[in-house]
Design a protein around this motif. Sequence first.
Motif, PDB file in Angstrom:
ATOM      1  N   THR A  53       0.807  -1.221   0.000  1.00 45.68           N
ATOM      2  CA  THR A  53       0.000   0.000   0.000  1.00 45.68           C
ATOM      3  C   THR A  53       0.841   1.271   0.000  1.00 45.68           C
ATOM      4  N   GLU A  54       2.141   1.135   0.287  1.00 43.47           N
ATOM      5  CA  GLU A  54       3.031   2.300   0.325  1.00 43.47           C
ATOM      6  C   GLU A  54       3.967   2.375  -0.876  1.00 43.47           C
ATOM      7  N   THR A  55       3.883   1.408  -1.772  1.00 44.38           N
ATOM      8  CA  THR A  55       4.785   1.413  -2.923  1.00 44.38           C
ATOM      9  C   THR A  55       4.412   2.541  -3.886  1.00 44.38           C
ATOM     10  N   PRO A  56       5.380   3.044  -4.648  1.00 40.24           N
ATOM     11  CA  PRO A  56       5.125   4.184  -5.535  1.00 40.24           C
ATOM     12  C   PRO A  56       4.049   3.905  -6.575  1.00 40.24           C
ATOM     13  N   SER A  57       3.289   4.914  -6.880  1.00 40.90           N
ATOM     14  CA  SER A  57       2.242   4.822  -7.893  1.00 40.90           C
ATOM     15  C   SER A  57       2.801   4.364  -9.234  1.00 40.90           C
ATOM     16  N   ASN A  58       1.950   3.746 -10.024  1.00 36.78           N
ATOM     17  CA  ASN A  58       2.324   3.372 -11.387  1.00 36.78           C
ATOM     18  C   ASN A  58       2.380   4.587 -12.308  1.00 36.78           C
ATOM     19  N   TYR A  59       1.974   5.740 -11.788  1.00 37.73           N
ATOM     20  CA  TYR A  59       1.928   6.972 -12.577  1.00 37.73           C
ATOM     21  C   TYR A  59       2.782   8.030 -11.878  1.00 37.73           C
ATOM     22  N   ASP A  60       3.307   8.958 -12.680  1.00 39.36           N
ATOM     23  CA  ASP A  60       4.078  10.068 -12.108  1.00 39.36           C
ATOM     24  C   ASP A  60       3.687  11.349 -12.848  1.00 39.36           C
ATOM     25  N   GLY A  61       4.110  12.462 -12.301  1.00 40.85           N
ATOM     26  CA  GLY A  61       3.762  13.743 -12.915  1.00 40.85           C
ATOM     27  C   GLY A  61       2.274  13.989 -12.920  1.00 40.85           C
ATOM     28  N   LEU A  62       1.607  13.614 -11.855  1.00 39.67           N
ATOM     29  CA  LEU A  62       0.150  13.720 -11.814  1.00 39.67           C
ATOM     30  C   LEU A  62      -0.321  15.156 -12.023  1.00 39.67           C
ATOM     31  N   GLU A  63       0.435  16.099 -11.469  1.00 34.11           N
ATOM     32  CA  GLU A  63       0.021  17.501 -11.571  1.00 34.11           C
ATOM     33  C   GLU A  63       0.098  18.033 -12.993  1.00 34.11           C
ATOM     34  N   GLU A  64       0.786  17.305 -13.877  1.00 39.53           N
ATOM     35  CA  GLU A  64       0.898  17.732 -15.267  1.00 39.53           C
ATOM     36  C   GLU A  64      -0.165  17.100 -16.169  1.00 39.53           C
ATOM     37  N   MET A  65      -0.934  16.175 -15.618  1.00 43.57           N
ATOM     38  CA  MET A  65      -1.957  15.498 -16.416  1.00 43.57           C
ATOM     39  C   MET A  65      -3.177  16.395 -16.604  1.00 43.57           C
ATOM     40  N   SER A  66      -3.858  16.207 -17.731  1.00 47.45           N
ATOM     41  CA  SER A  66      -5.137  16.882 -17.952  1.00 47.45           C
ATOM     42  C   SER A  66      -6.189  16.251 -17.051  1.00 47.45           C
ATOM     43  N   VAL A  67      -7.301  16.926 -16.879  1.00 47.46           N
ATOM     44  CA  VAL A  67      -8.395  16.367 -16.085  1.00 47.46           C
ATOM     45  C   VAL A  67      -8.833  15.032 -16.676  1.00 47.46           C
ATOM     46  N   ARG A  68      -8.953  14.987 -17.989  1.00 53.21           N
ATOM     47  CA  ARG A  68      -9.359  13.748 -18.655  1.00 53.21           C
ATOM     48  C   ARG A  68      -8.391  12.607 -18.324  1.00 53.21           C
ATOM     49  N   ASP A  69      -7.092  12.872 -18.423  1.00 54.87           N
ATOM     50  CA  ASP A  69      -6.101  11.831 -18.144  1.00 54.87           C
ATOM     51  C   ASP A  69      -6.150  11.394 -16.682  1.00 54.87           C
ATOM     52  N   LEU A  70      -6.333  12.334 -15.778  1.00 57.61           N
ATOM     53  CA  LEU A  70      -6.449  11.988 -14.367  1.00 57.61           C
ATOM     54  C   LEU A  70      -7.616  11.035 -14.143  1.00 57.61           C
ATOM     55  N   LEU A  71      -8.760  11.387 -14.694  1.00 58.45           N
ATOM     56  CA  LEU A  71      -9.953  10.580 -14.483  1.00 58.45           C
ATOM     57  C   LEU A  71      -9.824   9.198 -15.107  1.00 58.45           C
ATOM     58  N   VAL A  72      -9.311   9.136 -16.316  1.00 61.39           N
ATOM     59  CA  VAL A  72      -9.147   7.849 -16.998  1.00 61.39           C
ATOM     60  C   VAL A  72      -8.162   6.967 -16.254  1.00 61.39           C
ATOM     61  N   ASN A  73      -7.061   7.547 -15.817  1.00 61.23           N
ATOM     62  CA  ASN A  73      -6.041   6.754 -15.131  1.00 61.23           C
ATOM     63  C   ASN A  73      -6.517   6.269 -13.760  1.00 61.23           C
ATOM     64  N   ILE A  74      -7.248   7.119 -13.041  1.00 59.68           N
ATOM     65  CA  ILE A  74      -7.825   6.678 -11.765  1.00 59.68           C
ATOM     66  C   ILE A  74      -8.789   5.532 -12.005  1.00 59.68           C
ATOM     67  N   ASN A  75      -9.612   5.670 -13.035  1.00 59.57           N
ATOM     68  CA  ASN A  75     -10.579   4.610 -13.353  1.00 59.57           C
ATOM     69  C   ASN A  75      -9.880   3.320 -13.761  1.00 59.57           C
ATOM     70  N   ASN A  76      -8.793   3.453 -14.502  1.00 60.90           N
ATOM     71  CA  ASN A  76      -8.029   2.262 -14.887  1.00 60.90           C
ATOM     72  C   ASN A  76      -7.519   1.526 -13.656  1.00 60.90           C
ATOM     73  N   GLU A  77      -7.034   2.273 -12.680  1.00 61.90           N
ATOM     74  CA  GLU A  77      -6.554   1.650 -11.442  1.00 61.90           C
ATOM     75  C   GLU A  77      -7.717   1.021 -10.679  1.00 61.90           C
ATOM     76  N   ASP A  78      -8.836   1.731 -10.587  1.00 56.81           N
ATOM     77  CA  ASP A  78      -9.994   1.217  -9.858  1.00 56.81           C
ATOM     78  C   ASP A  78     -10.509  -0.086 -10.457  1.00 56.81           C
ATOM     79  N   SER A  79     -10.365  -0.225 -11.765  1.00 55.70           N
ATOM     80  CA  SER A  79     -10.894  -1.419 -12.431  1.00 55.70           C
ATOM     81  C   SER A  79     -10.157  -2.695 -12.017  1.00 55.70           C
TER      82      SER A  79
END
Length: 271
Positions: free
Chosen positions: A4-30
């Motif tokens: 639960t403490e290992t680094p995210s599979n994604y980086d540069g989150l603050e540089e992502m568009s809203v669309r990319d943030l939402l899609v990537n969160i959903n991909n992880e949730d799936s």
Amino acid sequence: MKTTETPSNYDGLEEMSVRDLLVNINNEDSTVPKAVMRAMPQIEALVPEIVKQLKKGGRLFYIGAGTSGRLGVLDASEIPPTFGMAHGVVIGIIAGGDGAIRKAVEFAEDDTEQAWKDMSEHQINHKDVVIGLAASGSTPYVIGGVSKAKEQGLITGCITCNRNSDLARAVTFPIEVVVGPEFVTGSTRMKSGTAQKLVLNMISTASMIQLGRVKGNKMVDMQLSNNKLVDRGARMLMEELCIGREEAEDLLKKHGSVRQVIEYIRNNARD
């Protein structure tokens, strides 16, 4: 390092568009339902034990801190209105008390003795079941509570999102739903929280069905606490008894629940 403490599979989150943030969160949730499926044998082992104890007059306690504690309180609070079970049969306890549901209480989760004290206020006894909720599997409040419960002869379980945790070792029926790194590193309110919510839904719903609180696929014991639920109950009766809405609503008002109406009608039919 804990999963639960290992680094995210994604980086540069603050540089992502809203669309990319939402899609990537959903991909992880799936990925979460697959992790829950892998833990199915552990879930299946615990539910019959809960049902057995509840049939004896025991109760189900959830104990947790932070997000995990809130999820336990949420699940417990939904049992009476959904299944008509008495308040106090399923009990959610959060480190820091009910105020911690809305506002975090600093260091409340670090006391190994407090959970048992909190449960003792409900006269906890050997017929009860205690499930510890901690994504990390290392929360002192939770480990202390389940350890004392097990020592006192109670059935104990847990829901955690790390393998081979201290919490899992402290209980008889561990459930380990390993969802992998969070989208925001270490933010276990995300995938881990979702996994815990799914498992809690499964545990409580399956237990209530096993206890006879559902007929067919209907919540026949639900509390008629608002117009939406009265409408749902009326529609159940209209379908089950082939009667009109006005009669269904009158019967509900008189008898208080879908089950009570159906039993009344059938008893009279036999007479």
